[in-house]
Structure formats: C-alpha cells, structure tokens
Design a protein around this motif. Structure first.
Motif, PDB file in Angstrom:
ATOM      1  N   ALA A   1       0.818  -1.220   0.000  1.00  0.00           N
ATOM      2  CA  ALA A   1       0.000   0.000   0.000  1.00  0.00           C
ATOM      3  C   ALA A   1       0.850   1.268   0.000  1.00  0.00           C
ATOM      4  O   ALA A   1       0.573   2.201  -0.754  1.00  0.00           O
ATOM      5  CB  ALA A   1      -0.950  -0.013   1.195  1.00  0.00           C
ATOM      6  N   HIS A   2       1.872   1.312   0.839  1.00  0.00           N
ATOM      7  CA  HIS A   2       2.680   2.540   0.910  1.00  0.00           C
ATOM      8  C   HIS A   2       3.381   2.835  -0.415  1.00  0.00           C
ATOM      9  O   HIS A   2       3.472   3.987  -0.818  1.00  0.00           O
ATOM     10  CB  HIS A   2       3.681   2.475   2.073  1.00  0.00           C
ATOM     11  CG  HIS A   2       4.818   1.542   1.847  1.00  0.00           C
ATOM     12  ND1 HIS A   2       4.707   0.177   2.053  1.00  0.00           N
ATOM     13  CD2 HIS A   2       6.081   1.762   1.418  1.00  0.00           C
ATOM     14  CE1 HIS A   2       5.860  -0.392   1.772  1.00  0.00           C
ATOM     15  NE2 HIS A   2       6.713   0.547   1.376  1.00  0.00           N
ATOM     16  N   GLU A   3       3.838   1.786  -1.095  1.00  0.00           N
ATOM     17  CA  GLU A   3       4.479   1.988  -2.398  1.00  0.00           C
ATOM     18  C   GLU A   3       3.476   2.489  -3.424  1.00  0.00           C
ATOM     19  O   GLU A   3       3.781   3.395  -4.211  1.00  0.00           O
ATOM     20  CB  GLU A   3       5.112   0.688  -2.895  1.00  0.00           C
ATOM     21  CG  GLU A   3       6.374   0.299  -2.173  1.00  0.00           C
ATOM     22  CD  GLU A   3       6.958  -1.009  -2.682  1.00  0.00           C
ATOM     23  OE1 GLU A   3       6.632  -1.430  -3.824  1.00  0.00           O
ATOM     24  OE2 GLU A   3       7.737  -1.615  -1.933  1.00  0.00           O
TER      25      GLU A   3
ATOM     26  N   ALA B   1       7.116   3.860   4.031  1.00  0.00           N
ATOM     27  CA  ALA B   1       6.393   2.894   4.862  1.00  0.00           C
ATOM     28  C   ALA B   1       6.137   3.404   6.280  1.00  0.00           C
ATOM     29  O   ALA B   1       5.039   3.224   6.815  1.00  0.00           O
ATOM     30  CB  ALA B   1       7.143   1.567   4.912  1.00  0.00           C
ATOM     31  N   ALA B   2       7.130   4.028   6.900  1.00  0.00           N
ATOM     32  CA  ALA B   2       6.976   4.500   8.276  1.00  0.00           C
ATOM     33  C   ALA B   2       5.919   5.592   8.364  1.00  0.00           C
ATOM     34  O   ALA B   2       5.081   5.591   9.275  1.00  0.00           O
ATOM     35  CB  ALA B   2       8.308   5.004   8.823  1.00  0.00           C
ATOM     36  N   THR B   3       5.940   6.524   7.416  1.00  0.00           N
ATOM     37  CA  THR B   3       4.939   7.589   7.414  1.00  0.00           C
ATOM     38  C   THR B   3       3.562   7.013   7.147  1.00  0.00           C
ATOM     39  O   THR B   3       2.588   7.344   7.828  1.00  0.00           O
ATOM     40  CB  THR B   3       5.284   8.661   6.350  1.00  0.00           C
ATOM     41  OG1 THR B   3       6.561   9.205   6.657  1.00  0.00           O
ATOM     42  CG2 THR B   3       4.241   9.761   6.306  1.00  0.00           C
TER      43      THR B   3
END
Length: 156
Positions: free
Chosen positions: A69-71, A77-79
């Motif tokens: 999802a973050h990509e 990823a952390a944010t």
C-alpha cells in the motif's frame, strides 16, 4: 455503495462507465476559473479530480497489482503506517495542489484507462477474492474496485 455486486466483468465495467460519464458531464460544465476555485473546505474541483486519480492509481497498483500500500501511494512505509485515510488524503492534496487542471484531467483519464484495462484482463473470479489474505475486514477486491471507481466518482 451498490446493494448488489456486479455479477460479471461486463456489469462491473458498465457500472464504472456510467458513473465516469456522469463525473465527466459535471466536469465539462466548469469554466477554467471554476476548476481551480476552492470550496469552503479548501478543495477545488481540480483537487478532487487529482484525489480520484490518486486513489484509482492506488487501486490499480495495490489491490489489482499487488504492490504494498505505501508503495502504491508513493509514501514511505513508516509515514504511511502512521496515517489514517484523512492523513493520506492530506498528503495527496499537498502533492497535487500545484498541478495544472489540464495535467490532472490528462492523468485522470490515463489512470482510468489503466484501471479498466486491469479489470478487463483478469478473470472475474479474481475480483471476488479477498484484498489480502490477512485482511481482518475480509474485504473483497471488487468492493475496493467499486469504492475507488464508480462509488468514489459519485461521491465527488
């Protein structure tokens, strides 16, 4: 949200196309000035269209394409792990606010065409699977498709 799920790819594409045409019908009535005039919440029609483009890209890259999802959102990823949906929407708004309306419309149309192609080229049965095997909400891919296309077009 649709009461009944489409029963095949043709029904799904028809529902998406109906709401897409309705969205474009509204967009075509805006003057260039109206396209960039913010509403009381600070979002212009152009901002809403950029938002739709981003979420359709997410759908195509993540739910249909399997990217994390973050990509798919283009957020580290952390944010991403710290953000709720409103937080993600804020990031998307800031990322797209300086784009020209013509660029947003071009991107929206391109992304829409890509999503349709992704839907057309996969077996309908794949859309009836879970978004992720470990999804605690047991969401189906088709629900995410509808939520990020026809239902989202209708909302905006």
């Amino acid at each position: 949200m649709a009461e009944e799920l489409p029963q095949n790819t043709a029904e799904l594409l028809s529902e998406i196309e109906r709401e897409w045409k309705a969205l474009l019908g509204v967009v075509e009535r805006f003057s260039p000035e109206q396209m960039v005039t913010p509403d009381s919440g600070g979002w212009s029609p152009k901002d809403n269209l950029a938002h739709l483009e981003a979420w359709m890209h997410f759908l195509d890259a993540s739910y249909l394409g399997g990217q994390p999802a973050h990509e798919a959102m283009g957020i580290d990823a952390a944010t991403y792990a710290r953000l709720d949906e409103d937080g993600v929407n804020t990031v998307l708004f800031k990322r797209n606010r300086d784009r020209a309306a013509a660029d947003v419309l071009q991107g929206l149309r391109r992304t829409y065409a890509g999503v349709l192609e992704s839907i057309r080229t996969r077996p309908f049965a794949d859309l009836l699977k879970l978004v992720r095997e470990d999804d605690p909400e047991k969401r189906l891919v088709i629900r995410s498709v509808l939520g990020n296309t026809s239902e989202h077009f209708n909302e905006h």
